[in-house]
Design an enzyme around this catalytic site. Structure first.
Site, PDB file in Angstrom:
ATOM      1  N   LYS A 370       0.920  -1.249   0.054  1.00  0.00           N
ATOM      2  CA  LYS A 370       0.078   0.329   0.027  1.00  0.00           C
ATOM      3  C   LYS A 370       0.582   0.837  -0.161  1.00  0.00           C
ATOM      4  CE  LYS A 370      -3.694  -2.032   2.725  1.00  0.00           C
ATOM      5  NZ  LYS A 370      -5.105  -2.058   1.343  1.00  0.00           N
ATOM      6  N   ARG A 447      -9.895 -12.013   1.097  1.00  0.00           N
ATOM      7  CA  ARG A 447     -11.030 -12.664   0.180  1.00  0.00           C
ATOM      8  C   ARG A 447     -10.309 -14.346   0.949  1.00  0.00           C
ATOM      9  NH1 ARG A 447     -11.038  -9.420  -5.131  1.00  0.00           N
ATOM     10  NH2 ARG A 447     -11.101  -7.911  -3.852  1.00  0.00           N
TER      11      ARG A 447
HETATM   12  N1  BES Z   1      -8.321  -3.737   3.934  1.00  0.00           N
HETATM   13  C1  BES Z   1      -8.660  -3.533   2.903  1.00  0.00           C
HETATM   14  C2  BES Z   1      -9.549  -2.728   2.185  1.00  0.00           C
HETATM   15  C3  BES Z   1      -9.540  -1.317   2.663  1.00  0.00           C
HETATM   16  C4  BES Z   1      -9.162  -0.312   1.735  1.00  0.00           C
HETATM   17  C5  BES Z   1     -10.774  -1.001   3.736  1.00  0.00           C
HETATM   18  C6  BES Z   1      -8.915   0.852   2.369  1.00  0.00           C
HETATM   19  C7  BES Z   1     -10.298   0.084   4.196  1.00  0.00           C
HETATM   20  C8  BES Z   1     -10.184   1.367   3.702  1.00  0.00           C
HETATM   21  C9  BES Z   1      -8.076  -4.547   1.447  1.00  0.00           C
HETATM   22  O1  BES Z   1      -8.122  -5.500   2.013  1.00  0.00           O
HETATM   23  C10 BES Z   1      -7.272  -4.488   0.000  1.00  0.00           C
HETATM   24  O2  BES Z   1      -6.104  -3.922   0.421  1.00  0.00           O
HETATM   25  N2  BES Z   1      -8.064  -4.053  -0.662  1.00  0.00           N
HETATM   26  C11 BES Z   1      -7.751  -3.913  -1.885  1.00  0.00           C
HETATM   27  C12 BES Z   1      -8.211  -5.074  -3.217  1.00  0.00           C
HETATM   28  C13 BES Z   1      -7.980  -4.151  -4.546  1.00  0.00           C
HETATM   29  C14 BES Z   1      -6.168  -4.964  -4.376  1.00  0.00           C
HETATM   30  C15 BES Z   1      -8.528  -5.840  -5.324  1.00  0.00           C
HETATM   31  C16 BES Z   1      -7.848  -3.011  -2.579  1.00  0.00           C
HETATM   32  O3  BES Z   1      -9.435  -2.006  -2.437  1.00  0.00           O
HETATM   33  O4  BES Z   1      -8.145  -1.882  -3.361  1.00  0.00           O
HETATM   34 MN    MN Z   2      -5.624  -5.443   1.435  1.00  0.00          MN
END
Ligand code: BES
Ligand code: MN
Ligand code: ZN
Length: 589
Positions: A370, A447
């Site tokens: 991230k 997931r």
């Molecule tokens: N924990 C995150 C989702 C999230 C992001 C929650 C920002 C709250 C705020 C999750 O694990 C994630 O990183 N999801 C990705 C999925 C993508 C790589 C398909 C996302 O949402 O960017």
């Molecule tokens: Mn994630």
């Protein structure tokens, strides 16, 4: 939580008195040496209690957090939780006769109308204004208080039985909206905090409402006040004790039904506060092991109805949880802990439910780090918000003890980190139902952990499963910060959860499970990939989860990425606990 709040009901002359007392819980053992640790009613002999080195915990400290202190990065040891200890009563005392710190009166704009003599048409306001020698009238005029929702004013009264009177704007036309009344309670909590009041009475200028509605209103207000006065200062050196000890409802009725419902509300609030504190806790303190210890603490506090099992990495490997273990693989210092709490009341069980929470105690994204502004990496402690809600609901349900319903609470807790032992983009994982997953993005880790948690939950023989997860940023884009996405193939379960969230004053919106979008999740080399790109990102995530749920089990997925956190308060919300408890209570017989 090392502290639990015990609610006892003292019924005297038609009023209910709820008393919260803080208890210290027994310390729980280190479970590392055991592959499966069970805590069941009086089964202590199965557990090896290890004494903690160095300092003993203060009696009110939270066991697992406390225990983590010496090994914790940054040497942070949180102080004990300062929980609201409020005695609630409901009586028919007339507002002007009440004695205490703050008399809070809900006032709508209609209540402020005056007659031709310049006095209030509303009987309660008229009487109060007389007792207060016209102070009410003049303050309302001077401050231009119009009874608008969200507006309030309070006055110090030097000569009456109550020290202050607070006028709080209210919309009486929506007696059914739990969220509105909770918000009203929140405004009262703000006044209580400013005035550092020890006691507050709540009444409405206009109480013309059905008894049943008054009951649900008082419950919502009690929740708003209890949650509103709670401040999480465990990580601050300067702490403020909550001052409020007494909450009186005037004119909302009394009797055993009201008493019972207020008790239930208090227990739900205790669950919500646990969830908030778990989600607020930083990821160096709230590790998967600490989360597992929270579950064990619950087990020991509710031995008669809860059974807790913690499965360690080795046990999860035996169960072939390759998807979950793939995510956990990078973290060598904080190994995964798979948590399974079972709630089982005595007597016949009519329905079996499971609540599954995403439990990423930190989500760095893994190799798909991230990065950059807006990635919210610094907030990814809240990625265990689903797990937090699961434990909060477990605590509330164990305290409420609904009959006829068995509930399994399941959390595959771990961290998503980066290291030489970690999963790479391109790796293929094999989940516990045998399905293979090509990891095209290590940041779509939630997931993967849920896949094995769902397979495990189905094996418990449950009729229905609700999972909760801070799963996708895409869901925040779709529904904003206040509304959770609900994904389910089952219209029946959708209806149950819609009703439950309405009762709890929370917001859910049903999203489509568009089967055609599965195209985006196809892999050339494995059964599926784990991400399908940006379009409909929260939908493809839900379709992915569906691959791990038995066809004969009703299932719903709640994406709580938005409502888990309040930007405004810079704090967790405890979202979903209320909805989950109401949902379980619906299945009680
Ligand atoms: N924990 C995150 C989702 C999230 C992001 C929650 C920002 C709250 C705020 C999750 O694990 C994630 O990183 N999801 C990705 C999925 C993508 C790589 C398909 C996302 O949402 O960017
Ligand atoms: Mn994630
Ligand atoms: Zn995540």
């Amino acid at each position: 939580m090392a502290m639990i709040m015990r609610a006892s009901c003292v019924c005297a002359s038609g009023s209910v008195s709820l008393h919260f007392s803080a208890l210290s819980s027994s310390l729980l053992p280190l479970a590392r040496s055991l592959s499966t640790l069970s805590v069941k009613a009086c089964s202590k002999r199965n557990i090896q209690f290890t004494t903690r080195p160095f300092l003993p915990c203060r009696p009110l400290q939270r066991s697992s957090f406390c225990r983590a202190s010496f090994s914790t990065l940054g040497l942070t040891a949180p102080a004990e939780s300062l929980l609201p200890q409020i005695e609630i009563s409901a009586s028919e005392i007339e507002a002007p006769d009440w004695k205490g710190d703050i008399l809070a009166v809900g006032v709508s704009s209609a209540d402020l109308e005056k007659d031709e003599n310049g006095s209030f048409k509303n009987a309660t306001l008229k009487k109060l204004d007389e007792v207060l020698h016209g102070i009410l009238s003049s303050v309302i005029a001077e401050e231009d208080f119009t009874g608008k929702v969200g507006k309030s004013t309070f006055i110090r009264i030097p000569f009456s039985g109550f020290k202050r009177i607070g006028l709080v704007g209210v919309d009486i036309s929506q007696p059914l909206k739990f969220s509105k009344w909770k918000q009203f309670g929140g405004s009262i909590a703000d006044i209580v905090k400013t005035a550092q009041a020890g006691s507050v009475a709540v009444t409405l200028a206009n109480m013309e409402c059905e008894a049943g509605l008054l009951q649900s209103m008082s419950n919502a207000i009690a929740a708003g006040i209890t949650l509103g006065v709670h401040e999480d200062s465990r990580f601050k050196t300067e702490r403020k004790e909550p001052t409020l000890r007494k909450l009186d409802f005037l004119g909302f009725g009394n009797g055993s039904e009201l008493e019972g419902s207020l008790l239930v509300t208090q227990k739900i609030c205790e669950g919500i506060i646990l969830t908030r504190e778990l989600v607020n806790a930083p990821p160096n303190v709230l590790t998967p092991d600490a989360l597992a210890n929270e579950a064990l603490t619950l087990g020991s506090n509710f031995k008669d109805v809860l059974t807790v099992q913690i499965l360690d990495e080795e046990k999860c490997r035996e169960l072939k949880m390759g998807a979950y273990l793939g995510v956990a693989a990078a973290s060598t210092t904080n190994p995964p802990k798979f948590i399974h709490i079972q709630y089982k009341p005595p007597n016949e069980i009519k329905s079996k439910l499971a609540i599954v929470g995403k439990g990423l105690t930190f989500d760095s994204g893994g190799y798909n780090l991230k990065a950059g502004a807006g990635s919210m990496i610094e907030l990814m402690k809240f990625d265990m918000g689903g797990a937090g809600a699961t434990l909060g609901a477990a605590k509330a349900i164990a305290a409420i003890r609904p009959s006829g319903v068995e509930v399994h609470f399941v959390i595959a807790a771990c961290e998503n980190m980066i290291s030489g032992t970690g999963m790479r983009p391109g790796d293929i994982l094999t989940a516990s139902n045998g399905k293979t997953i090509e990891v095209n993005n290590t940041d779509a880790e939630g997931r993967l952990t849920l896949a094995d948690a769902l397979v495990y939950s189905c094996k418990q023989g449950v009729d229905k499963i609700v999972d909760l997860a801070t799963l996708t940023g895409a869901c925040i884009i779709a529904l904003g910060n206040d509304i959770a996405g609900m994904f389910t193939p089952s219209d029946g379960l959708a209806k149950e959860l819609t009703d439950a969230c309405e009762k709890a004053g929370e917001k859910l919106w049903r999203m489509p499970m568009e089967e055609g979008y599965w195209e985006m999740m196809k892999s050339e080399i494995a059964d599926m990939v784990n991400t399908g790109g940006r379009p409909g990102g929260s939908i493809t995530a839900a379709l992915f989860l569906k691959q791990f749920v038995d066809e004969n089990v009703q299932w719903a997925h709640l994406d709580i990425a938005g409502p888990v956190w309040s930007e405004k308060k810079k704090s967790s919300t405890g979202f979903a606990v209320g909805t989950l408890v109401e949902w379980v209570l619906m299945h009680s017989s």
